[in-house]
Design a protein around this motif. Structure first.
Motif, PDB file in Angstrom:
ATOM      1  N   TYR A 135      13.905  43.694 -57.872  1.00 14.29           N
ATOM      2  CA  TYR A 135      12.497  43.672 -57.500  1.00 14.29           C
ATOM      3  C   TYR A 135      11.932  45.081 -57.618  1.00 14.29           C
ATOM      4  O   TYR A 135      12.663  46.070 -57.616  1.00 14.29           O
ATOM      5  CB  TYR A 135      12.290  43.123 -56.081  1.00 14.29           C
TER       6      TYR A 135
ATOM      7  N   PRO B 225       9.499  26.960 -55.332  1.00 10.92           N
ATOM      8  CA  PRO B 225       9.443  28.374 -55.721  1.00 10.92           C
ATOM      9  C   PRO B 225       8.034  28.823 -56.090  1.00 10.92           C
ATOM     10  O   PRO B 225       7.704  29.997 -55.924  1.00 10.92           O
ATOM     11  CB  PRO B 225      10.390  28.441 -56.931  1.00 10.92           C
ATOM     12  N   ALA B 226       7.203  27.894 -56.572  1.00  8.50           N
ATOM     13  CA  ALA B 226       5.839  28.278 -56.931  1.00  8.50           C
ATOM     14  C   ALA B 226       5.048  28.674 -55.684  1.00  8.50           C
ATOM     15  O   ALA B 226       4.298  29.666 -55.687  1.00  8.50           O
ATOM     16  CB  ALA B 226       5.141  27.125 -57.652  1.00  8.50           C
TER      17      ALA B 226
ATOM     18  N   SER C 205       6.307  29.836 -52.794  1.00  6.35           N
ATOM     19  CA  SER C 205       6.813  31.106 -52.262  1.00  6.35           C
ATOM     20  C   SER C 205       6.413  32.276 -53.155  1.00  6.35           C
ATOM     21  O   SER C 205       6.120  33.364 -52.658  1.00  6.35           O
ATOM     22  CB  SER C 205       8.333  31.053 -52.094  1.00  6.35           C
ATOM     23  N   GLN C 206       6.365  32.047 -54.476  1.00  6.96           N
ATOM     24  CA  GLN C 206       5.943  33.117 -55.391  1.00  6.96           C
ATOM     25  C   GLN C 206       4.485  33.486 -55.147  1.00  6.96           C
ATOM     26  O   GLN C 206       4.129  34.667 -55.111  1.00  6.96           O
ATOM     27  CB  GLN C 206       6.133  32.678 -56.846  1.00  6.96           C
ATOM     28  N   ARG C 207       3.628  32.485 -54.946  1.00  9.17           N
ATOM     29  CA  ARG C 207       2.210  32.771 -54.697  1.00  9.17           C
ATOM     30  C   ARG C 207       2.035  33.571 -53.411  1.00  9.17           C
ATOM     31  O   ARG C 207       1.251  34.528 -53.355  1.00  9.17           O
ATOM     32  CB  ARG C 207       1.410  31.460 -54.614  1.00  9.17           C
TER      33      ARG C 207
ATOM     34  N   GLU D 160       4.276  35.494 -51.884  1.00 10.94           N
ATOM     35  CA  GLU D 160       4.807  36.849 -52.042  1.00 10.94           C
ATOM     36  C   GLU D 160       3.888  37.703 -52.905  1.00 10.94           C
ATOM     37  O   GLU D 160       3.646  38.880 -52.599  1.00 10.94           O
ATOM     38  CB  GLU D 160       6.217  36.811 -52.649  1.00 10.94           C
ATOM     39  N   ASP D 161       3.349  37.132 -53.968  1.00  9.72           N
ATOM     40  CA  ASP D 161       2.415  37.883 -54.819  1.00  9.72           C
ATOM     41  C   ASP D 161       1.193  38.319 -54.020  1.00  9.72           C
ATOM     42  O   ASP D 161       0.708  39.452 -54.157  1.00  9.72           O
ATOM     43  CB  ASP D 161       1.983  37.036 -56.016  1.00  9.72           C
TER      44      ASP D 161
ATOM     45  N   ARG E 267      13.478  32.378 -51.195  1.00  9.95           N
ATOM     46  CA  ARG E 267      13.643  33.015 -52.498  1.00  9.95           C
ATOM     47  C   ARG E 267      14.436  34.322 -52.382  1.00  9.95           C
ATOM     48  O   ARG E 267      15.134  34.724 -53.314  1.00  9.95           O
ATOM     49  CB  ARG E 267      12.280  33.272 -53.148  1.00  9.95           C
ATOM     50  N   ASN E 268      14.307  35.010 -51.250  1.00 10.76           N
ATOM     51  CA  ASN E 268      14.978  36.294 -51.070  1.00 10.76           C
ATOM     52  C   ASN E 268      16.110  36.227 -50.050  1.00 10.76           C
ATOM     53  O   ASN E 268      16.587  37.263 -49.587  1.00 10.76           O
ATOM     54  CB  ASN E 268      13.965  37.351 -50.634  1.00 10.76           C
TER      55      ASN E 268
ATOM     56  N   ASP F 282      13.270  39.573 -47.519  1.00  8.78           N
ATOM     57  CA  ASP F 282      11.823  39.799 -47.516  1.00  8.78           C
ATOM     58  C   ASP F 282      11.494  41.202 -47.034  1.00  8.78           C
ATOM     59  O   ASP F 282      10.596  41.866 -47.565  1.00  8.78           O
ATOM     60  CB  ASP F 282      11.132  38.773 -46.612  1.00  8.78           C
TER      61      ASP F 282
ATOM     62  N   HIS G  64      12.048  43.643 -49.898  1.00 10.95           N
ATOM     63  CA  HIS G  64      10.997  43.527 -50.915  1.00 10.95           C
ATOM     64  C   HIS G  64       9.708  44.175 -50.435  1.00 10.95           C
ATOM     65  O   HIS G  64       9.045  44.904 -51.184  1.00 10.95           O
ATOM     66  CB  HIS G  64      10.755  42.052 -51.238  1.00 10.95           C
TER      67      HIS G  64
END
Length: 866
Positions: free
Chosen positions: A43, A571-572, A574-576, A578-579, A600-601, A608, A611
């Motif tokens: 990351y 995952p989508a 969690s990605q949103r 985190e982004d 995810r992490n 987390d 990151h």
């Protein structure tokens, strides 16, 4: 506005002193410097190294790994079928034995005899075929090995685009970052990024913007040492990469005068490259945070100790030192292994030392921080550089030579040209023929015999290292940048250089208006309550509360509520999240040791946290109770502890979870991550933790009629988790009193939060908890509604509360054994009970209305409004 410089390097920077020192040298000159390196964590990391920004970007290595997979597939593709395996041969024997036993057990009928004979014949044929295949297969394997070795030796047509796919991986990862940053000069450390730099400058110039780039040649690429997995073909590919782009650079920097002359001649450069040697800072007094090299080896001061510090490969000649120990029976060797002492080559080297019977005199040590190397090595007797003869080594004056001398150590070096000339010219040691074990041992004996004399020669001659000091090299580098920028005032000369040992890398914390993310527990609505308190007390600050819906009957407000299945498996989503956090948050509060961005992490908070901190988001941990409370310790604090039986299922489960989580929490607390506890009893669990009082909205909890005006008091008990609140004993006593007509007992559970103010306001007495020894949200709600609150609170907790607010906790002390007695005293002194109830509301307005908690978060997290 200062000129901006972006440096690039093909490593994670942490052990690259040349990159750190070069960046600091330009920053000391008033330039705005960013260094872009590779992130091994997977990351992005954004940190500060004093005045220098460090960005580490993950590189997916798709092209490199695909090429490696293709090579493996070609290597494993066989022209000759593989011979039968041991299992296949065993199966054939079993089949024959089974057919043969049929003829014995059932009689030798014609068909059975035929099957047995056929099976035996097949077995014989397959065995013979297998032997033939094995012989041919072995020859094919030898041929493939020979062919692979032949290919590795071929330098013709070794194009870097084909042989070095990792160069394109670097470009794919770094180019977007480069284009997103502001810079006027790119500084490409080492050969890996020359193409990336040239293309980035071309793109920027095409936009009409000023852009230049510098190539910093750390070594002689055409003469790179060859050792697995580096082959002659790979070296040729790197050389072609350098040849294609070096002429496009606006300036070239390198490490020795000899290499500067060779590069100008080899590539017909218009100017001789600027020489910036990789040497230590002489103005900085070496200091050490831990044991020195002799202490690390466990040796007394009289034991002869030679040292090698740096990367350990066959080309660096360390095996020569190992062999030489057989001729030096009293001498010990310390190898300070970069990057660490667990690589495959180091293990192989130690195995060789064991074969030679010298392993007890070989000490494999992990490296110390770059700024501490000289201090760490100072207690050794001799520094060594036993390099083998490769082109790059002939031109090298490695940093380790100057580190040894800075530590006062005389030198034993191989006869690679540049270092041999230096040692002979300066009279600071001895030179031996590379790979000659006897000559190496003789040189060590010679220097050990003259050790004191050589040491005085090194430490007493102030002029010995001054021409090679980093201070002089830094001035040269700044002079080059003045020339590039065309303005003498663009780069200043500092009064003193930043000392590498005084600068420490830390996250590049975000500043400005705070945006705080909190989640994912929101127990009793507290994440939401803390968030709203922050927004009230720090206008302009914004928050975002994330809550995972685990099917709870009682729910509380949140900005984002996600169901458990989505949290764990999407995952989508969690990605949103985190982004969004990486793009806008300045701070994050992670609750109950749980992850915030799904799993995810990782399955706890740690991934987390890493990151977030890597991107400059300040992180705090909030602990609520069971996740951090130690059942084993708690059982010793109160006789009513629900954790008295360590074998009880819930207790054992909580203990196991807490034991794992607490180690991580303690580790991050020791690193300065603030750990907040929602109740004061938990402060004992983590040294240095901070009490973050729970918050109730006093506007919702308006007092009803004065308490105890009814003959028969209404007593309410609403436990959130009856099994650990002592509710069983409470129910037993109050049910009996209710049936006797002394009180009206209302035992409630699973009540929606919106109904609670009305329920509490109609009560006279609220029973909190009688097992944990503290108080929480429900007690504060009861006090805010001016009800009398009973509960068991330990003396330690009461003292902690008074230390914060200066007044006694108004929760009336009662235990499972004294509830009936305490209730009777209330009825007997109704006026006193009403006064206590009023005091409870005042107490909550002082400590639990959000103002104090907002201040705690502000002070410990550095929060600010708009």
């Amino acid at each position: 506005m200062p000129a901006r410089v972006l440096m690039m390097v093909g490593n994670d920077i942490r052990l690259d002193t040349r990159v750190y020192k070069s960046a600091l040298a330009l920053a000391d000159g008033g330039l705005d410097v960013t260094v872009l390196g590779w992130s091994p964590t997977g990351y992005r990391e954004d940190t500060r190294f004093g005045p220098v920004r460090i960005v580490r970007e993950p590189v997916p290595w798709r092209l490199r790994d695909e090429a490696a997979a293709r090579r493996r597939a070609r290597r494993e593709r066989r022209l000759v079928p593989a011979p039968p395996t041991a299992d296949e041969r065993r199966t054939m024997r079993l089949r024959y034995q089974l057919r043969r036993s049929e003829t014995v057990e059932l009689g030798a009928g014609g068909s059975r005899r035929a099957r047995a004979g056929l099976t035996r014949a097949r077995g014989i044929a397959r065995n013979q075929w297998g032997k033939a295949l094995s012989a041919v297969s072995d020859r094919e394997e030898q041929w493939r090995e020979s062919f692979a070795e032949w290919v590795d030796e071929q330098t013709a047509f070794a194009g870097w685009r084909h042989v070095l796919p990792e160069i394109d991986d670097y470009d794919l990862a770094f180019a977007p970052v480069i284009d997103s940053l502001d810079w006027e000069i790119l500084h490409a450390h080492d050969v890996h990024h020359v193409g990336t730099a040239a293309r980035a400058v071309a793109r920027r110039r095409a936009q009409g913007r000023s852009a230049m780039w510098v190539y910093d040649a750390h070594e002689y690429v055409a003469g790179l040492s060859v050792y697995p997995p580096r082959t002659k073909r790979i070296v040729a590919a790197f050389t072609r990469l350098e040849a294609e782009f070096i002429g496009l650079a606006d300036a070239v920097v390198t490490v020795t005068p000899a290499l500067a002359d060779r590069l100008r001649e080899q590539y017909s450069l218009p100017l001789t490259p600027t020489v910036v040697m990789n040497s230590p800072q002489l103005s900085a007094t070496p200091r050490l945070d831990g044991p020195d090299v002799r202490e690390a080896c466990g040796l007394d001061p009289d034991t002869p100790l030679i040292v090698y510090s740096g990367g350990v490969t066959s080309a660096r000649g360390v095996p020569t030192l190992i062999e030489a120990l057989t001729l030096l029976p009293e001498v010990h060797l310390a190898v300070v292994c970069v990057p660490h002492n667990r690589t495959r080559r180091i293990v192989q080297m130690y195995e060789r030392a064991t074969e030679l019977g010298v392993a007890d005199r070989v000490h494999l040590l992990d490296p110390v921080p770059p700024a501490q190397v000289a201090a760490f090595l100072a207690t050794a007797d001799v520094g060594t550089a036993p390099f083998l003869h490769f082109g790059s080594h002939e031109f090298a004056l490695p940093n380790k030579l100057f580190e040894y001398l800075h530590a006062g150590l005389p030198l034993v070096v191989s006869d690679c040209r540049a270092q041999a000339e230096f040692v002979r010219d300066k009279g600071v040691g001895a030179v031996f023929e590379a790979e000659d074990v006897a000559a190496c041992a003789a040189a060590v004996r010679d220097v050990l015999g003259r050790r004191d004399e050589l040491h005085r020669r090194i430490v007493d001659d102030d002029a010995l290292l001054e021409p090679y000091s980093w201070e002089r090299q830094a001035a040269t580098l700044r002079g080059l940048y003045r020339t590039l920028l065309g303005d003498q005032a663009s780069v200043t000369e500092p009064r003193s250089e930043s000392a590498l040992q005084d600068v420490h890398e830390e996250p590049a914390w975000r500043s400005g208006r705070s945006v705080v993310g909190i989640g994912p527990a929101n127990f009793a609505g507290q994440a939401w309550a803390w968030a709203k308190a922050l927004e009230r007390e720090l206008p302009g600050l914004s928050t975002r509360v994330i809550k995972v819906d685990r099917g709870d009957i009682v729910t509380f407000d949140a900005d984002d509520t996600v169901d458990l299945a989505t949290f764990r498996r999407d995952p989508a989503w969690s990605q949103r999240l985190e982004d969004a956090a990486m793009a806008g948050w300045t701070h994050a509060l992670l609750e109950a040791g749980r992850p915030l961005f799904g799993i995810r992490n990782g399955k706890d908070f740690e991934g987390d946290l890493k990151h977030l901190r890597a991107r400059g988001v300040r992180v705090g941990l909030i602990m609520h109770g069971s996740e951090i409370r130690d059942p084993r310790r708690h059982a010793t604090t109160t006789p009513w502890s629900p954790f008295a039986d360590p074998h009880e299922e819930l207790t054992a489960s909580l203990q196991a979870q807490r034991d794992v989580l607490s180690l991580k929490v303690l580790a991050y607390a020791s690193q300065g991550v603030p750990v907040f506890m929602s109740t004061p009893d938990l402060l004992a669990e983590v040294p240095g933790s901070i009490w973050l009082p729970v918050v109730v909205d006093v506007r919702r909890w308006r007092p009803g009629a004065p308490v105890l005006e009814r003959r028969r008091p209404v007593v309410v008990h609403v436990p959130s988790r009856a099994s650990i609140k002592g509710s069983a004993r409470v129910d037993e006593v109050l049910t009996r009193l209710h049936e006797a007509g002394q009180v009206e007992y209302r035992r409630l559970q699973g009540i929606e939060p919106a109904r609670m103010p009305e329920i509490i306001s109609h009560a006279d007495v609220l029973l909190d908890q009688f097992a944990l020894g503290s108080y929480g949200v429900l007690a504060c709600e009861g006090m805010a509604a001016a009800r009398v609150v009973l509960g068991h609170v330990t003396p330690d907790v009461r003292r902690a509360v008074k230390a914060v607010c200066g007044v006694d906790l108004p929760v009336l002390e009662a235990t499972p054994d004294t509830i009936e007695e305490v209730l009777a005293s209330l009825v007997a002194d109704r006026e006193g009970a009403r006064a206590r109830a009023e005091h409870g509301r005042t107490f909550v307005e002082t400590l639990h209305d959000g103002r104090h908690s907002a201040g705690v978060l502000r002070d410990h997290l550095g929060l600010s409004g708009g």
